[in-house]
Design a protein around this motif. Structure first.
Motif, mmCIF file in Angstrom:
data_model
loop_
_atom_site.group_PDB
_atom_site.id
_atom_site.type_symbol
_atom_site.label_atom_id
_atom_site.label_comp_id
_atom_site.label_asym_id
_atom_site.label_seq_id
_atom_site.Cartn_x
_atom_site.Cartn_y
_atom_site.Cartn_z
ATOM 1 N N UNK A 196 5.800 28.652 42.122
ATOM 2 C CA UNK A 196 5.012 29.078 43.291
ATOM 3 C C UNK A 196 4.032 27.979 43.667
ATOM 4 N N UNK A 197 3.379 27.410 42.682
ATOM 5 C CA UNK A 197 2.428 26.326 42.963
ATOM 6 C C UNK A 197 3.143 25.124 43.564
ATOM 7 N N UNK A 198 4.363 24.822 43.095
ATOM 8 C CA UNK A 198 5.123 23.714 43.676
ATOM 9 C C UNK A 198 5.471 24.011 45.137
ATOM 10 N N UNK A 199 5.900 25.240 45.417
ATOM 11 C CA UNK A 199 6.205 25.619 46.801
ATOM 12 C C UNK A 199 4.971 25.444 47.680
ATOM 13 N N UNK A 200 3.838 25.928 47.188
ATOM 14 C CA UNK A 200 2.617 25.849 47.981
ATOM 15 C C UNK A 200 2.105 24.423 48.127
ATOM 16 N N UNK A 201 2.449 23.546 47.202
ATOM 17 C CA UNK A 201 2.038 22.147 47.353
ATOM 18 C C UNK A 201 2.724 21.517 48.557
ATOM 19 N N UNK A 202 3.864 22.084 48.956
ATOM 20 C CA UNK A 202 4.588 21.590 50.129
ATOM 21 C C UNK A 202 4.285 22.438 51.361
ATOM 22 N N UNK A 203 4.340 23.760 51.206
ATOM 23 C CA UNK A 203 4.188 24.670 52.339
ATOM 24 C C UNK A 203 2.765 25.177 52.547
ATOM 25 N N UNK A 204 1.831 24.744 51.727
ATOM 26 C CA UNK A 204 0.484 25.306 51.750
ATOM 27 C C UNK A 204 -0.435 24.784 52.821
ATOM 28 N N UNK A 205 0.127 24.243 53.891
ATOM 29 C CA UNK A 205 -0.716 23.825 55.022
ATOM 30 C C UNK A 205 -0.106 24.374 56.304
ATOM 31 N N UNK A 206 -0.919 24.471 57.318
ATOM 32 C CA UNK A 206 -0.504 25.123 58.562
ATOM 33 C C UNK A 206 0.747 24.484 59.178
ATOM 34 N N UNK A 207 0.798 23.181 59.224
ATOM 35 C CA UNK A 207 1.911 22.494 59.883
ATOM 36 C C UNK A 207 3.230 22.751 59.140
ATOM 37 N N UNK A 208 3.212 22.639 57.830
ATOM 38 C CA UNK A 208 4.437 22.848 57.055
ATOM 39 C C UNK A 208 4.895 24.300 57.134
ATOM 40 N N UNK A 209 3.950 25.228 57.066
ATOM 41 C CA UNK A 209 4.316 26.645 57.149
ATOM 42 C C UNK A 209 4.906 26.961 58.526
ATOM 43 N N UNK A 210 4.330 26.399 59.559
ATOM 44 C CA UNK A 210 4.862 26.610 60.911
ATOM 45 C C UNK A 210 6.285 26.069 61.013
ATOM 46 N N UNK A 211 6.546 24.912 60.441
ATOM 47 C CA UNK A 211 7.895 24.345 60.466
ATOM 48 C C UNK A 211 8.878 25.253 59.725
ATOM 49 N N UNK A 212 8.482 25.767 58.581
ATOM 50 C CA UNK A 212 9.359 26.658 57.808
ATOM 51 C C UNK A 212 9.640 27.941 58.577
#
Length: 120
Positions: free
Chosen positions: A23-39
């Motif tokens: 989970x922490x690894x996922x959030x290290x990539x997706x844990x910001x607004x821009x990355x989450x929006x892309x996903x």
């Protein structure tokens, strides 16, 4: 999804059996607004395919966890109907939607077998 230190996302992944470290690894990539929006945009866009793709013509390995709460057994098993090439369906007992996080050794073993059997 990111509010309150990504509480909703953390709860969802944890409930799906994803280990805390993953989970922490996922959030290290997706844990910001821009990355989450892309996903999230990927999920929005996937419904945009309006024309049939035709059969898949490459060797296909489908790894499915029987505890997946996103893709049901009927959909997983029905995938074979769309493959016009060698096809292998592997069920991982007790594994959910995030098989690579929950059973990485078995997933890697299956992937390596597949690549050895069908080299590029």
């Amino acid at each position: 999804m990111l509010a309150d230190n990504a509480k909703k996302l953390r709860e969802r992944l944890s409930a799906a059996g994803v280990p805390a470290a993953a989970i922490e690894q996922h959030l290290s990539v997706l844990g910001n607004k821009e990355a989450m929006e892309a996903a999230l945009t990927w999920y929005r866009g996937r419904g945009a395919i309006r024309t049939p793709l035709g059969p898949i013509r490459v060797p296909t390995l489908y790894i499915w966890g029987d505890a997946d709460d996103t893709v049901g057994r009927m959909a997983a098993e029905g995938t074979e109907d769309f493959i016009a090439a060698p096809y292998r369906f592997e069920v991982l007992p007790g594994v959910g939607h995030f098989a690579a996080d929950q059973a990485p050794d078995r997933v890697n073993e299956l992937l390596l077998e597949h690549v050895r059997t069908y080299p590029v």
